[in-house]
Design an enzyme around this catalytic site. Structure first.
Site, PDB file in Angstrom:
ATOM      1  CB  CYS A   1      -0.924   0.002   1.210  1.00  0.00           C
ATOM      2  SG  CYS A   1      -1.724  -1.581   1.517  1.00  0.00           S
TER       3      CYS A   1
ATOM      4  CG  HIS B   1      -2.113   4.543   4.584  1.00  0.00           C
ATOM      5  ND1 HIS B   1      -1.959   4.405   3.226  1.00  0.00           N
ATOM      6  CD2 HIS B   1      -2.268   3.275   5.076  1.00  0.00           C
ATOM      7  CE1 HIS B   1      -2.015   3.116   2.906  1.00  0.00           C
ATOM      8  NE2 HIS B   1      -2.206   2.416   4.007  1.00  0.00           N
TER       9      HIS B   1
ATOM     10  CD  GLU C   1      -2.064   8.083   8.448  1.00  0.00           C
ATOM     11  OE1 GLU C   1      -1.573   8.836   7.586  1.00  0.00           O
ATOM     12  OE2 GLU C   1      -3.018   7.300   8.216  1.00  0.00           O
TER      13      GLU C   1
ATOM     14  CE  LYS D   1      -5.594   4.266   1.363  1.00  0.00           C
ATOM     15  NZ  LYS D   1      -4.651   5.382   1.571  1.00  0.00           N
TER      16      LYS D   1
ATOM     17  CG  HIS E   1      -6.357   0.742   0.590  1.00  0.00           C
ATOM     18  ND1 HIS E   1      -5.348   1.247  -0.215  1.00  0.00           N
ATOM     19  CD2 HIS E   1      -5.734   0.232   1.674  1.00  0.00           C
ATOM     20  CE1 HIS E   1      -4.185   1.047   0.368  1.00  0.00           C
ATOM     21  NE2 HIS E   1      -4.384   0.430   1.515  1.00  0.00           N
TER      22      HIS E   1
ATOM     23  CG  PHE F   1      -0.363  -5.605   4.167  1.00  0.00           C
ATOM     24  CD1 PHE F   1      -0.915  -4.844   5.164  1.00  0.00           C
ATOM     25  CD2 PHE F   1      -1.200  -6.473   3.472  1.00  0.00           C
ATOM     26  CE1 PHE F   1      -2.267  -4.925   5.495  1.00  0.00           C
ATOM     27  CE2 PHE F   1      -2.549  -6.573   3.784  1.00  0.00           C
ATOM     28  CZ  PHE F   1      -3.080  -5.801   4.788  1.00  0.00           C
TER      29      PHE F   1
END
Length: 412
Positions: free
Chosen positions: A164, A303, A314, A335, A340, A399
């Protein structure tokens, strides 16, 4: 080594809320949600039925019929977004200039749909009957490769595959490449098209996806009722160039890229560190790279995946880096509009951040209803706002523990 200034002069996008950068940005301003029932396959036997798909995309607007047939949807998206960025920039390189023009385009999964289809064909007809185009069109780097072929860019052409965070790495790496003199111009960004039964099933089984049936309450970053992300698709590509190169041809300039930080948690396959060390360090590196103080940042495109751990971590990272100023800046997640987009997410969000600086406009986090005390920063709930933005940051956390932050500045 001389640090050259780097500016964004062209933007192209294919997203769930628009088929161009202009349409997508207008969708952000209108609070448009690109999430709906999955149409690319029958999801009735699966637990997740929503995704943020690109609607109405016609690859023949950007390539020949044979290319459209051969290349995967993720490559079609990147080719289209790159063509838009080139057209938007007005850059027409000479043959000599192309040696100093490169491409960095990320994809997290690449041609997963191609793999699924060819696997089914192999099971049914025999493995030697799979398409001769399977390997070259399914691999992640083909998106970058086709863009380089389309435009004749002969400098470095590569593909960060960092889940991501890939789109952010592409933009940040391209920025450093131009800043440090290895190229004058780069097409950079990310692309993804993995709304497939296998991807939906895989993310569902690891409890990553929202199973909400309400498109407006499925991707809800920073909301206390968030329960997973919504898979999206699309591409974002920017043309960036050294400042004097842009000025020489009288190019329009969206924003300046001034800093980049990338770190690894070195901690867990999918979960972020509890103390947010890696995410915070990436932001600190971007600030240091841009030689600015934390209190000069006015906006962060987060994010913000709408998963419990990501949004909490975050938020903690931003508090660690910005201190009291964390409560004065705004941090929203687009998002909530696009879902995403995996390897494309950071690129599209960096482009949205550039547009936010150009228009002095902070995008909203749409669909927000229930406050979470662990996510107590200003997420620009539901309605975007006009505001003075000097510096803005775009974050990605992937990830594998990959963290990336790019720092942009309103061009002066």
């Amino acid at each position: 080594m001389e640090r050259r200034r780097v500016v964004i002069t062209g933007i192209g996008m294919i997203t769930p809320i628009g088929l161009t950068a202009e349409e997508s940005w207008q969708g952000i301003k209108e609070g448009k949600c690109g999430i709906a029932e999955i149409t690319q396959f029958d999801s009735s036997s699966q637990k997740v039925h929503l995704a943020a798909e690109v609607k109405g995309f016609d690859p023949l607007l950007y390539m020949s019929k044979p290319d459209a047939k051969r290349f995967g949807r993720f490559t079609q998206f990147s080719a289209a977004a790159a063509a838009q960025a080139m057209n938007d920039s007005g850059f027409e390189p000479s043959e000599e200039e192309k040696d100093m023009c490169g491409v960095i385009i990320s994809s997290g999964i690449g041609g997963l749909g191609i793999t699924e289809a060819e696997h089914d064909k192999g099971l049914k007809s025999g493995w030697d009957r799979v398409s001769p185009f399977y390997i070259p069109t399914g691999i992640c780097n083909m998106a970058a490769g086709k863009v380089a072929i389309d435009h004749g860019f002969r400098a470095m052409c590569t593909t960060p595959v960092t889940a991501c965070a890939g789109g952010t790495y592409a933009v940040g790496d391209a920025f450093h490449y131009v800043r440090d003199g290895y190229a004058d111009v780069m097409l950079c960004g990310g692309t993804e098209s993995s709304v497939t039964p296998l991807a939906i099933g895989g993310f569902t089984s690891m409890k990553a996806l929202s199973q909400s049936e309400d498109p407006l309450r499925a991707s809800i970053p920073f909301d206390a009722e968030r329960n997973g992300f919504v898979l999206g698709e699309g591409a974002g590509v920017m043309l960036i160039e050294e400042l004097s190169h842009a000025l020489k041809r009288n190019a329009k300039i969206y924003a300046e890229i001034v800093g980049y930080g990338a770190t690894c948690d070195a901690y867990h396959m999918t979960a972020p560190r509890d103390d947010a060390y890696g995410a915070a360090k990436a932001m600190e590196m971007a600030l240091k790279d841009g030689a600015i103080n934390a209190d000069e940042v006015d906006y962060i495109n987060a994010h913000g995946t709408s998963t419990h751990l990501n949004d909490q971590t975050e938020t903690l990272a931003v508090k660690k880096v910005f201190g009291d100023h964390a409560y004065k800046l705004a941090m929203s997640s687009t998002k909530s509009n696009t879902g995403h987009m995996l390897g494309a997410a950071g690129a599209v969000e960096a482009a949205f951040t550039a547009l936010a600086l150009k228009d002095q406009y902070m995008p909203a986090t749409i669909g927000y209803k229930t406050a979470d005390p662990e996510c107590d920063l200003d997420c620009v709930p539901n309605t975007g706002r006009n505001a003075v933005i000097r510096y803005a940051m775009s974050n990605s956390l992937g990830f594998g523990g990959h963290n990336g932050s790019v720092l942009l500045k309103a061009y002066e």
